[in-house]
Write an enzyme that holds these catalytic residues in place. Structure first.
Site, PDB file in Angstrom:
ATOM      1  N   THR A 280      -0.201  -2.708  -5.816  1.00 53.41           N
ATOM      2  CA  THR A 280      -0.661  -2.660  -4.513  1.00 53.41           C
ATOM      3  C   THR A 280      -1.070  -1.224  -4.075  1.00 53.41           C
ATOM      4  O   THR A 280      -0.042  -0.372  -4.156  1.00 53.41           O
ATOM      5  CB  THR A 280       0.069  -3.389  -3.317  1.00 53.41           C
ATOM      6  OG1 THR A 280      -0.034  -4.935  -3.916  1.00 53.41           O
ATOM      7  CG2 THR A 280      -0.813  -3.619  -2.053  1.00 53.41           C
ATOM      8  N   GLY A 505      18.172 -22.835  21.398  1.00 50.21           N
ATOM      9  CA  GLY A 505      18.167 -21.430  21.567  1.00 50.21           C
ATOM     10  C   GLY A 505      19.301 -20.825  20.559  1.00 50.21           C
ATOM     11  O   GLY A 505      18.842 -19.529  20.122  1.00 50.21           O
ATOM     12  N   GLU A 528       1.708 -12.487  -3.270  1.00 45.16           N
ATOM     13  CA  GLU A 528       1.401 -13.311  -4.155  1.00 45.16           C
ATOM     14  C   GLU A 528       0.036 -13.824  -4.145  1.00 45.16           C
ATOM     15  O   GLU A 528      -0.371 -14.854  -4.674  1.00 45.16           O
ATOM     16  CB  GLU A 528       2.281 -14.124  -4.767  1.00 45.16           C
ATOM     17  CG  GLU A 528       3.658 -13.582  -5.382  1.00 45.16           C
ATOM     18  CD  GLU A 528       3.379 -12.545  -6.600  1.00 45.16           C
ATOM     19  OE1 GLU A 528       2.396 -12.587  -7.164  1.00 45.16           O
ATOM     20  OE2 GLU A 528       4.326 -11.551  -6.890  1.00 45.16           O
TER      21      GLU A 528
END
Length: 552
Positions: A280, A505, A528
């Protein structure tokens, strides 16, 4: 018990007819000349992606029915399996009839395909109607959770003694060596300890699919999926450590020269060589044709690499970079791309990138820690003369494409493991936490979440296994792998989100592991192949395949 399996097959037949109607109508819009048109695909993106989700949902139904039939044949189809089948089918069929969620706010409804009447007809089919009325109900969900609370789990036998032993071995390892420490590693943003990596290497994690003659286990993609799932059930980063070895191993096994195989594969398999995938680039994302990092051949035959890469996982500690570069500047697009096997020095905390010509900056992330992400700058970084994969230029994209199937199957398996992790934490909390004099698991909205989580995970798991089996048969399974990744990633996020909700919470508190699982699950819809890219590939691929079949 087999009555519901028979009904499942009848419902699948009806769903197939419906999906074929959707496909036929969509093809008329986006492939008027018989071949999908890129402009029309983009214009009709909502419907094309919706069709991909519908087709993936149908595939999940088919995989789940096959699972139920195998369990029944082995005498393992009991109440938990029946309830998982009924609830899963009830939910998915309802989505096909009324609207499929592509994201939390994007619902594709039958009207988007011009098939509202056909969807109504699907709902009226007797088997479908039975699942809609009796499959996922308050009663079936409550009964399912009662069994799950007692320790029952839907059948997970694989019909192969070796694979069942692999699951048991890695489940035990994860319970002892990963789960108790994962949250501490996450909060500390620490690398997975070298000692744990060494233990994983001894178990064969990095050589699951590498041939035995090169030091691996040679077990195939289904074994890889099981290993990834079980490790990710403790922590996604443990399951992901093998991803880069899987990619590098497949690249070299199928494309490497004999010398490259002999040099790299045994070292990858035994964990002494940790690879990283360097594909990339900034501003390119999924558009690999736009890769700009260039490699120039020198007089001595070596390569000098210049450019920028980003989102490189485990880059500092890696010993080998499988690097996609442009070796032919005159050839645009995919034609000029080549794959380099670029060896580097393993970095340390004080000196992460000691080699000349390479530098990196850490990208801080919400989750998916343990390996660290980097942006890399390459300025004359030297790769050996024999570092060109297969000794062939211009083949990089083709070589990489072959790994996508395995990588996406493995990602789907990691997602299944993350989803089970969320379920385990949510069930344990719901059983132990009391409100208004009773455990949380006694409240219908809580038990509903748990039942739907478990049924959804089983379907995603079986779709993943189905894709892995196809890969092991050496059948083309790019669409099947994409479907598994698409649905499993959604399953993991839904399970994690519901797990946090069940914790209330406390789920938002860093001290509770479910907060880590939520952060980890979010990445699965992105890397991916982001969900949108995945849906585009699936929809286009199915429409193109049907066009080719008609032409033949």
């Amino acid at each position: 018990m087999s009555e519901w399996i028979d009904e499942a097959h009848r419902a699948i037949a009806a769903a197939r007819r419906y999906c074929e109607t959707v496909r036929s109508g969509l093809a008329a819009k986006v492939a008027p000349m018989g071949v999908p048109d890129a402009g029309l695909l983009e214009r009709e993106q909502h419907a094309v992606h919706g069709y991909a989700w519908a087709a993936a949902s149908l595939a999940a139904l088919e995989a789940t029915a096959d699972w139920a039939a195998r369990a029944a044949a082995g005498g393992r189809f009991a109440q938990a399996e029946e309830l998982a089948l009924c609830i899963g089918f009830g939910e998915v069929l309802a989505q096909l009839v009324h609207g499929l969620p592509m994201s939390a706010s994007e619902i594709v409804r039958p009207a988007a395909f011009g098939c509202a009447d056909e969807a109504a007809a699907l709902a009226a089919e007797s088997a479908v109607a039975r699942f809609l009325a009796n499959g996922s109900t308050a009663e079936t969900r409550a009964a399912f959770v009662a069994l799950l609370a007692e320790g029952a789990r839907p059948d997970e036998a694989l019909g192969d003694e070796t694979l069942d032993l692999v699951r048991a071995q890695f489940r035990a390892f994860t319970a002892e060596q990963i789960t108790p420490f994962a949250h501490h590693w996450h909060l500390a943003d620490a690398l997975i300890p070298d000692a744990v990596i060494a233990e994983m290497a001894e178990l064969g994690v990095f050589g699951v699919c590498i041939p035995e003659e090169h030091g691996g286990l040679g077990l195939g993609k289904l074994a890889m999926a099981v290993v990834s799932e079980e490790l990710s059930r403790g922590w996604i980063c443990a399951g992901s450590l093998g991803t880069r070895s899987e990619i590098a191993g497949e690249l070299i096994t199928h494309n490497g020269t004999p010398e490259q195989k002999a040099h790299f594969l045994p070292r990858i398999a035994d964990g002494s060589c940790l690879p990283t995938a360097v594909f990339t680039e900034p501003d390119t994302g999924s558009d690999l044709a736009a890769v700009r990092t260039r490699a120039a051949r020198q007089a001595d035959g070596s390569w000098r690499v210049t450019g920028a890469k980003t989102w490189i996982t485990h880059a500092a500690r890696a010993d080998l970079m499988t690097m996609l570069v442009r070796t032919d500047q005159a050839s645009p697009g995919y034609a000029g791309l080549s794959m380099l096997l670029a060896e580097k020095t393993r970095g340390t905390e004080s000196d992460p990138f000691p080699d000349a010509g390479i530098d990196g900056s850490e990208i801080e992330v919400l989750g998916y820690r343990g390996m660290k992400e980097y942006a890399l700058g390459l300025d004359g970084f030297v790769v050996a003369a024999d570092g060109l994969l297969g000794g062939r230029e211009g083949q990089g994209f083709k070589q990489l494409m072959r790994t996508f199937e395995g990588a996406r199957i493995q990602t789907a398996a990691r997602a299944v493991g993350v989803a089970w992790n969320a379920f385990d934490l949510a069930l344990d909390y719901a059983m132990g936490r009391r409100q208004f004099g009773q455990p949380l698991s006694a409240f219908p909205r809580v038990s509903d979440k748990l039942a739907l989580m478990a049924a959804d995970i089983v379907m995603a798991r079986e779709l993943t296994y189905q894709a892995a089996r196809a890969k092991d048969r050496e059948a083309r399974c790019d669409i099947e792998a994409g479907m598994a990744k698409l649905l499993a990633a959604r399953t993991a996020w839904t399970a994690a989100d519901n797990g946090v909700q069940i914790h209330g919470g406390n789920g938002y508190a860093l001290e509770y592991p479910i907060s880590r699982v939520l952060c980890d699950a979010r990445i699965l819809n992105i890397f991916e192949g982001a969900a949108e890219i995945q849906a585009q590939v699936i929809g286009r691929g199915l429409l193109a395949a049907q066009s080719q079949a008609r032409a033949a």
